[in-house]
Design a protein around this motif. Structure first.
Motif, PDB file in Angstrom:
ATOM      1  N   ARG A  74       0.835  -1.211   0.000  1.00 46.82           N
ATOM      2  CA  ARG A  74       0.000   0.000   0.000  1.00 46.82           C
ATOM      3  C   ARG A  74       0.861   1.248   0.000  1.00 46.82           C
ATOM      4  N   GLN A 111      -4.905  -8.140  -2.434  1.00 47.06           N
ATOM      5  CA  GLN A 111      -6.040  -7.224  -2.320  1.00 47.06           C
ATOM      6  C   GLN A 111      -5.575  -5.774  -2.265  1.00 47.06           C
ATOM      7  N   SER A 112      -4.439  -5.516  -1.614  1.00 47.68           N
ATOM      8  CA  SER A 112      -3.976  -4.137  -1.493  1.00 47.68           C
ATOM      9  C   SER A 112      -3.595  -3.560  -2.858  1.00 47.68           C
ATOM     10  N   VAL A 114      -4.946  -4.745  -5.944  1.00 46.76           N
ATOM     11  CA  VAL A 114      -6.088  -4.693  -6.857  1.00 46.76           C
ATOM     12  C   VAL A 114      -6.930  -3.441  -6.601  1.00 46.76           C
ATOM     13  N   ILE A 115      -6.912  -2.938  -5.379  1.00 49.02           N
ATOM     14  CA  ILE A 115      -7.644  -1.704  -5.066  1.00 49.02           C
ATOM     15  C   ILE A 115      -7.128  -0.557  -5.940  1.00 49.02           C
ATOM     16  N   ALA A 116      -5.804  -0.460  -6.065  1.00 48.13           N
ATOM     17  CA  ALA A 116      -5.212   0.582  -6.910  1.00 48.13           C
ATOM     18  C   ALA A 116      -5.561   0.346  -8.375  1.00 48.13           C
ATOM     19  N   ARG A 118      -8.233  -1.151  -9.609  1.00 47.79           N
ATOM     20  CA  ARG A 118      -9.642  -0.797  -9.849  1.00 47.79           C
ATOM     21  C   ARG A 118      -9.828   0.713  -9.937  1.00 47.79           C
ATOM     22  N   THR A 119      -9.159   1.432  -9.027  1.00 44.97           N
ATOM     23  CA  THR A 119      -9.322   2.883  -9.006  1.00 44.97           C
ATOM     24  C   THR A 119      -8.768   3.506 -10.287  1.00 44.97           C
ATOM     25  N   LEU A 120      -7.574   3.100 -10.653  1.00 47.66           N
ATOM     26  CA  LEU A 120      -6.945   3.664 -11.852  1.00 47.66           C
ATOM     27  C   LEU A 120      -7.757   3.320 -13.107  1.00 47.66           C
ATOM     28  N   GLN A 122     -10.902   2.984 -13.381  1.00 52.16           N
ATOM     29  CA  GLN A 122     -12.085   3.853 -13.486  1.00 52.16           C
ATOM     30  C   GLN A 122     -11.694   5.296 -13.788  1.00 52.16           C
ATOM     31  N   LEU A 350     -15.615  -5.040 -13.098  1.00 54.29           N
ATOM     32  CA  LEU A 350     -15.210  -4.769 -11.705  1.00 54.29           C
ATOM     33  C   LEU A 350     -15.640  -5.864 -10.724  1.00 54.29           C
ATOM     34  N   VAL A 354     -12.177  -9.908  -7.988  1.00 54.77           N
ATOM     35  CA  VAL A 354     -11.801 -10.365  -6.645  1.00 54.77           C
ATOM     36  C   VAL A 354     -10.611 -11.321  -6.763  1.00 54.77           C
TER      37      VAL A 354
ATOM     38  N   SER B  27     -14.626   0.575  -6.190  1.00 56.72           N
ATOM     39  CA  SER B  27     -13.356  -0.122  -5.924  1.00 56.72           C
ATOM     40  C   SER B  27     -13.448  -0.978  -4.666  1.00 56.72           C
ATOM     41  N   ASP B  31     -14.948  -6.839  -3.144  1.00 59.60           N
ATOM     42  CA  ASP B  31     -14.338  -7.811  -2.237  1.00 59.60           C
ATOM     43  C   ASP B  31     -15.348  -8.332  -1.209  1.00 59.60           C
ATOM     44  N   CYS B  79      -4.305   7.368  -5.194  1.00 62.54           N
ATOM     45  CA  CYS B  79      -4.452   7.143  -6.634  1.00 62.54           C
ATOM     46  C   CYS B  79      -5.124   8.348  -7.297  1.00 62.54           C
TER      47      CYS B  79
END
Lengths: 371, 92
Positions: A74, A111-112, A114-116, A118-120, A122, A350, A354, B27, B31, B79
């Motif tokens: 992260r 998971q830490s 994939v969060i980035a 997903r955000t990028l 979008q 999206l 997972v 985002s 999960d 981000c």
């Protein structure tokens, strides 16, 4: 016939660019790869525009735990994405897709990252492509070495598999029944309390060069599979005896005391012999004469040398290995495998991003090959 | 089952734009919640605000869940700070 890889090309563009994010273990890596239109070949090979990585290193005697590793990722993920784009000198609008490791690996670190992703995805309105980590290693190895249809030995901290391609799947011929080979080496390095810089296996390899005595260890090939936890328990016990000074182990022939270097040497020789044995059997089974070694342990020169000895005794045999830039986990292999997937029309919505800790190599439909 | 999830807490996190709160929600949403018998988390958007609703069997499980969600939101915001409206930019 070959698979048409250009159905999904952007009109008027002669190439593809993909960003790849990897964070399934203690490395966070981001890379940008470029494919030109058309089939990949020796004259039209993939181009690495950037490959940036940071490793979470723990003190000697300690391994990396999921929560701390996730925190490391992260802290670094956004900076490393930016660095990779900077080195590649490309903007978001030039990218075709964002690829990320969907598994297998440690849950929290995956998971830490994939969060980035997903955000990028979008923010820049780019499709996501989930990549199987093992497939990333295999495809990058094939691309770098030019091996067409090799038996793949995938050896790393989390995986030990012998793989061969057949009818659009990478099929697992043999694998570990318990711990991965890299895990076995890492844990023994912890027992010896040797440094984790640059990585434990490297330090074991250097110590092994000074080893003189081969200590007998269990040799545990089970059909096409391996077991390594018993070997680790056995050698850990020997190390404890050596350190405590009570009943220190001695060499059976000379009576000389066994050193830590001897143990490293013996562990490597035993484990790698087992790998060579099942790899050779897989080669005979699929009638292949190429071996491709991928994964972090694949950067071990002694393993490469032993495999070489086996392969050169086989007719027309060749061995292919990459250096640490591509062997050890990296973002570029995720970008490369993801882009192959993207070029055959596979992207992830999206809800379908997972990550899973367990994701077998043979679950992936290899749409980009049809040989 | 939801009767036992009687510890509740709501986080409201404002973003700069409606689009940003929506992205954050998208985002976080995919999960799955582990231990769904002990904990439930719902993400909603209210204009430019992300609303995170926690309900759990104890304050302890809620504390752990919040800590995790806040860590994820930190990545999302970082981000956005670095990349929002910068699709055309070549970083130097």
């Amino acid at each position: 016939m070959t698979v048409d890889l250009d159905q999904y090309a952007k009109p008027g563009k002669s190439y593809y660019l993909a960003l790849g994010l990897e964070g399934s273990a203690n490395k966070i890596g981001v890379g940008v790869i470029k494919h030109n239109l058309g089939q990949l070949s020796s004259t039209n090979s993939a181009e690495v525009l950037s490959n940036v990585r940071d490793t979470y290193v723990t003190p000697p005697g300690e391994g990396f735990l999921p929560r701390d590793t996730a925190r490391h990722h992260r802290n670094w993920v956004v900076r490393i994405i930016k660095d990779a784009l900077k080195v590649a000198k490309v903007s978001g609008s030039d990218l075709d897709c964002i690829c990320f490791t969907q598994g297998p690996g440690m849950g929290a670190p995956l998971q830490s990252v994939v969060i980035a992703a997903r955000t990028l995805s979008q923010l820049w309105d780019l499709p996501l492509v989930g990549v199987n980590h093992c497939i990333g290693h295999i495809e990058m190895g094939r691309e770098i070495t030019g091996a067409q249809n090799p038996v793949v030995l995938y050896v790393s901290g989390g995986n030990t598999q012998v793989i061969a391609y057949s009818r659009q799947r990478y099929r697992i011929f043999g694998e570990t029944l318990d711990i991965a080979i890299g895990n076995c080496l890492d844990r023994f390095a912890r027992t010896l309390k040797i440094p984790n810089i640059p990585f434990p296996g490297y330090n074991i390899e250097q110590m092994a060069k000074k080893g003189k005595h081969l200590v007998p260890l269990p040799y545990t090939v089970k059909g096409m599979d391996l077991s390594m936890s018993g070997i680790l328990a056995h050698i850990d016990q020997l190390a404890k005896q050596m350190f405590s000074g009570k009943k220190p182990p001695v060499d059976e022939e000379t009576g000389e005391p066994i050193t830590a270097e001897d143990l490293c040497f013996s562990l490597q020789e035993t484990l790698y012999s087992m790998l060579v044995e099942i790899t050779e059997r897989a080669m005979a089974h699929v009638q292949s004469n190429q071996v491709l070694i991928v994964g972090g342990v694949g950067s071990n020169l002694r393993l490469q040398e032993m495999m070489q000895l086996m392969v050169q005794d086989r007719k027309g045999g060749s061995i292919h290995a990459t250096d640490e830039r591509f062997c050890i986990d990296n973002g570029i292999m995720i970008a490369h495998a993801g882009l192959l997937s993207y070029r055959t029309g596979q992207t992830n919505e999206l809800w379908n991003t997972v990550c899973t800790q367990r994701y077998r190599t043979d679950e992936v439909f290899v749409k980009w090959r049809d040989d | 089952m939801s009767e036992t999830l009687n510890h509740k807490l709501v986080l409201r996190i404002p973003f700069e734009t409606n689009k940003q709160s929506e992205i954050a929600c998208n985002s976080l949403n995919p999960d799955p919640i582990l231990k769904s018998r002990e904990l439930d988390v719902e993400f909603e958007i209210d204009k430019n605000t992300l609303v995170c609703k926690f309900s759990g069997t104890s304050d302890r499980v809620i504390r752990v869940a919040i800590s995790n969600v806040i860590d994820n939101i930190k990545t999302i915001i970082e981000c956005m700070d670095e990349f929002d409206e910068k699709k055309e930019v070549i970083f130097t």
